[in-house]
Design a protein around this motif. Sequence first.
Motif, PDB file in Angstrom:
ATOM      1  N   CYS A 460     -17.384 -15.112   2.394  1.00 37.12           N
ATOM      2  CA  CYS A 460     -18.702 -14.497   2.567  1.00 37.12           C
ATOM      3  C   CYS A 460     -19.608 -14.865   1.407  1.00 37.12           C
ATOM      4  CB  CYS A 460     -18.579 -12.969   2.638  1.00 37.12           C
ATOM      5  SG  CYS A 460     -17.785 -12.369   4.138  1.00 37.12           S
ATOM      6  N   PRO A 461     -20.901 -15.085   1.682  1.00 42.39           N
ATOM      7  CA  PRO A 461     -21.836 -15.354   0.585  1.00 42.39           C
ATOM      8  C   PRO A 461     -22.024 -14.127  -0.291  1.00 42.39           C
ATOM      9  CG  PRO A 461     -22.884 -15.604   2.764  1.00 42.39           C
ATOM     10  CD  PRO A 461     -21.509 -15.099   2.981  1.00 42.39           C
ATOM     11  N   ASP A 462     -22.647 -14.343  -1.434  1.00 39.57           N
ATOM     12  CA  ASP A 462     -22.895 -13.249  -2.368  1.00 39.57           C
ATOM     13  C   ASP A 462     -23.749 -12.177  -1.708  1.00 39.57           C
ATOM     14  OD1 ASP A 462     -21.483 -14.584  -4.279  1.00 39.57           O
ATOM     15  OD2 ASP A 462     -23.247 -15.492  -5.220  1.00 39.57           O
ATOM     16  N   GLY A 463     -23.362 -10.926  -1.961  1.00 38.89           N
ATOM     17  CA  GLY A 463     -24.111  -9.804  -1.433  1.00 38.89           C
ATOM     18  C   GLY A 463     -23.717  -9.403  -0.029  1.00 38.89           C
ATOM     19  N   MET A 464     -22.745 -10.108   0.583  1.00 42.22           N
ATOM     20  CA  MET A 464     -22.334  -9.804   1.946  1.00 42.22           C
ATOM     21  C   MET A 464     -20.821  -9.597   1.979  1.00 42.22           C
ATOM     22  SD  MET A 464     -24.742 -12.467   4.055  1.00 42.22           S
ATOM     23  CE  MET A 464     -24.905 -11.460   5.509  1.00 42.22           C
ATOM     24  N   LYS A 485     -14.873  -7.590  -5.279  1.00 42.53           N
ATOM     25  CA  LYS A 485     -14.543  -8.971  -5.633  1.00 42.53           C
ATOM     26  C   LYS A 485     -13.995  -9.743  -4.443  1.00 42.53           C
ATOM     27  CE  LYS A 485     -12.325 -11.605  -9.332  1.00 42.53           C
ATOM     28  NZ  LYS A 485     -11.496 -11.517 -10.559  1.00 42.53           N
ATOM     29  N   GLY A 486     -13.205  -9.058  -3.590  1.00 42.92           N
ATOM     30  CA  GLY A 486     -12.663  -9.707  -2.411  1.00 42.92           C
ATOM     31  C   GLY A 486     -13.633  -9.785  -1.255  1.00 42.92           C
ATOM     32  N   LYS A 487     -14.790  -9.146  -1.391  1.00 44.01           N
ATOM     33  CA  LYS A 487     -15.839  -9.127  -0.368  1.00 44.01           C
ATOM     34  C   LYS A 487     -15.332  -8.618   0.984  1.00 44.01           C
ATOM     35  CE  LYS A 487     -18.479 -12.855  -2.524  1.00 44.01           C
ATOM     36  NZ  LYS A 487     -19.100 -14.173  -2.377  1.00 44.01           N
ATOM     37  N   ASP A 488     -14.406  -7.646   0.918  1.00 41.82           N
ATOM     38  CA  ASP A 488     -13.894  -7.047   2.143  1.00 41.82           C
ATOM     39  C   ASP A 488     -14.262  -5.575   2.283  1.00 41.82           C
ATOM     40  OD1 ASP A 488     -12.333  -6.100   0.109  1.00 41.82           O
ATOM     41  OD2 ASP A 488     -10.411  -6.697   0.976  1.00 41.82           O
ATOM     42  N   GLN A 489     -14.998  -5.048   1.320  1.00 45.86           N
ATOM     43  CA  GLN A 489     -15.507  -3.692   1.432  1.00 45.86           C
ATOM     44  C   GLN A 489     -16.679  -3.517   0.476  1.00 45.86           C
ATOM     45  OE1 GLN A 489     -12.856  -0.603   0.104  1.00 45.86           O
ATOM     46  NE2 GLN A 489     -12.008  -1.835  -1.548  1.00 45.86           N
ATOM     47  N   CYS A 490     -17.416  -2.448   0.663  1.00 51.34           N
ATOM     48  CA  CYS A 490     -18.585  -2.183  -0.171  1.00 51.34           C
ATOM     49  C   CYS A 490     -18.281  -1.038  -1.137  1.00 51.34           C
ATOM     50  CB  CYS A 490     -19.801  -1.837   0.692  1.00 51.34           C
ATOM     51  SG  CYS A 490     -20.416  -3.239   1.647  1.00 51.34           S
ATOM     52  N   ILE A 491     -18.764  -1.183  -2.343  1.00 49.29           N
ATOM     53  CA  ILE A 491     -18.561  -0.184  -3.386  1.00 49.29           C
ATOM     54  C   ILE A 491     -19.917   0.429  -3.724  1.00 49.29           C
ATOM     55  CG2 ILE A 491     -17.746   0.198  -5.742  1.00 49.29           C
ATOM     56  CD1 ILE A 491     -16.024  -2.296  -5.437  1.00 49.29           C
ATOM     57  N   PRO A 492     -19.978   1.754  -3.895  1.00 51.43           N
ATOM     58  CA  PRO A 492     -21.260   2.376  -4.257  1.00 51.43           C
ATOM     59  C   PRO A 492     -21.791   1.828  -5.585  1.00 51.43           C
ATOM     60  CG  PRO A 492     -19.694   4.034  -3.528  1.00 51.43           C
ATOM     61  CD  PRO A 492     -18.925   2.745  -3.657  1.00 51.43           C
TER      62      PRO A 492
END
Length: 769
Positions: A460-464, A485-492
């Motif tokens: 995934c690109p940055d921010g997604m 870091k793994g771009k598999d979930q969003c952190i507050p």
Amino acid sequence: MTYCNTQDLLFNSHNFVPNYKCGIQENVIGVIGGLTAETSSNMADILGIYKIPQISYGSFQLELNDQVKFPSFYHMVPNEALQYQGILELLLYFRWKWVGLMAIADEGGEYFLQTIEPMLLQNKICLAFIKRIATNLHSYFNVQKVATETQGLSPAFAVSKADTVIIYGETSSISWLPYAIEGTRIIQEIHPEYQEKVSTAKVWITTAQIEFTFSNLQNMFYIDIQELHGALSFAIHSNDLPGFQEFLENVRPSWANEDGFIHTFWEQAFSCRFPNNMEPTDTTNTCTGEEMLESLPAPYFAMSMTGHSYAIYNAIHSLAHALHIRHSSRANYRSIETSGRPSPQTVEPWKFHSFLQRVSFNNSAGEEITFNEHGELVGGFDIRNLVTFPNRSYIRVKVGKVDPQAPPGKEFSINEDRIKWHWNLTQVPPLSVCNDNCHPGYHKRKKEGEKSCCYDCAPCPDGMFSNEIDMESCVPCPDDQYPNKGKDQCIPKSPNFLATDDTLAVVLNFSAVLLSLITVLVLGIFIKYQDTAIVKANNRSLTYILLISLLLCFLCSLMFLGRPNEATCLLRQTAFGIIFSVALSSILAKTISVVLAFMATKPGSRMRTWLGQRLTYSIVFSCSKIQIGICTLWLATSAPFPDVDTYSMTEEIILLCNEGSSIMFYCVLGYLGFLAFLSFTVAFLARKLPDSFNEAKFITFSMLVFCSVWLTFVPTYLSTRGKYMVAVELFSILASSAGLLCCIFSPKCYIILLKPELNNKEQLIRRKL
């Protein structure tokens, strides 16, 4: 053969004459059959001429659904479109995206392919291969024929990466499959290099037209049916009937008078012979008639009700209920035989349709049986799992169903825990995809020249982020979150503002308090020595105003610390602008007073009339009034308010005061710059006046410091984000205020405290020689 047998049924058992009933006492009012589409269609050609109702218990042939062409034909099976939808739901449930299709090479098979392929593509399911099965491939006795025909089929499913294969056709359409699987397995043993390239471990999905009956095939070729272990098949719905199993347990060949087929079946099933006076019989293999049907393995006989048997049972009862309706009608009342049973001799078959079409009853299993407007059974399909055993027997376990009468969203159901998968599968349930799934944190990227199910996985690109497997594209996180870091979930995102406990805030806070105390100390000194010459000579009132405004400048910087709220956002910029304008106006007034004082010393000068506190107060009030007007207009039109910036920083959300109107904000700063530049210009022009009396050079230097600070502020402020932007403005306020305090008042404090001998009138009026 079908045409001949059908006419035998209608007219004469041996020598029939079409349209003549020669000595026939029975009147045919309905026919149940046949199993295959071809047989049913041939029967319908004859029965339709005489409008005799025909109920098929296994045919799904498309053309027989035409009620105009075949008005006498009824299906004791649901609409085949429901089966197509069930296959699709099954594939979607297990996420099988790469499948193979095999269909019998006839009209029904072509219709199946033309119907199912768009449905699969619409749901992003791709076809690894499509193969057509010869219609005469069920000739078990021609081994060479089977081998030749399956040469093109075996590599298709064996070499393909598709772990799921759908087979459509009649009962004979799957007869070749165990042979092909066994042949492929033998090739693997002979050529070990093909072990990884070829696989026979598949999930076979078969349609309801196919019955797993391989007794003859197993006996002749000794093929192990365990190769089909784990197959999933759609079957005509069936249910257990009360007393049915007890009935089968009591079946004996002595019923031959009522059932002419039972002797033949008994001999084939138990591999024995009944004694026959005409032929010698092997006494070691004689049928006793006491053999038990439950001892037969599943390939030979099933003790449970199969789908086709259940359909025949319901077809018989449908005809019986229709006949009952006909004889129960007063308008169509006919004589009743002495036995109390309806007499079919008086029933015209073509009149029987109206009663059959409105049949609706509950069978002994408690299920409702009725036909729709197309003459099809209103019902669904069962999904069964083929479970095989080492003794070459098998059972078909019900693991799901397709029920169109279920509540919305529950038409398809399956119990995954009950499914037994093929033991050679590397993963259960199998993936059946063209390539490995894209894990969370990646998205699918199409391969050029490949089908849509074959793709690469790109991060995934940055921010997604992507939190599911095989996502078409990554999606942005909510504004208040960011991908891990793994771009598999969003952190507050953590809040970003200049908190009071922040190290930078502590330093600035300490500096503001310290400078405020110094300002109070200087003010105290000037008040204590207010009657001395140096205090009087520099316009005491303006000095007090300047010191108080500088004190307020230091204190107003404290409003920039902490979480922004409505009060601080409204006050901090406007208070800073007004207070600084008072300070700069005071400096401007002091500078103008110095210039006028020297001009007034010239003989005959009229400048004496301008001297006095009235002029200085007017300058301070007028200049401050303009800034107050700007700030009032700002608050009235577009007041600052608390806001959040979720875009400037990746991992933090900036809590800030939105200025409301950037134009008004820069107008406030611009006006302060104008006052500073004006003060600097006047002071610069008056810098050469006598040193002992003149403070213009100190004002010049202080304005130089002030302008330098605020000129560097603008680019620095615009290039920073978050709490550092606030820190830059706060530092500029403290630095410029400290510069004014130091440059203007440190020389005077030095004279007052350390050089009191210079603090007298004589020293002040002494001119530089």
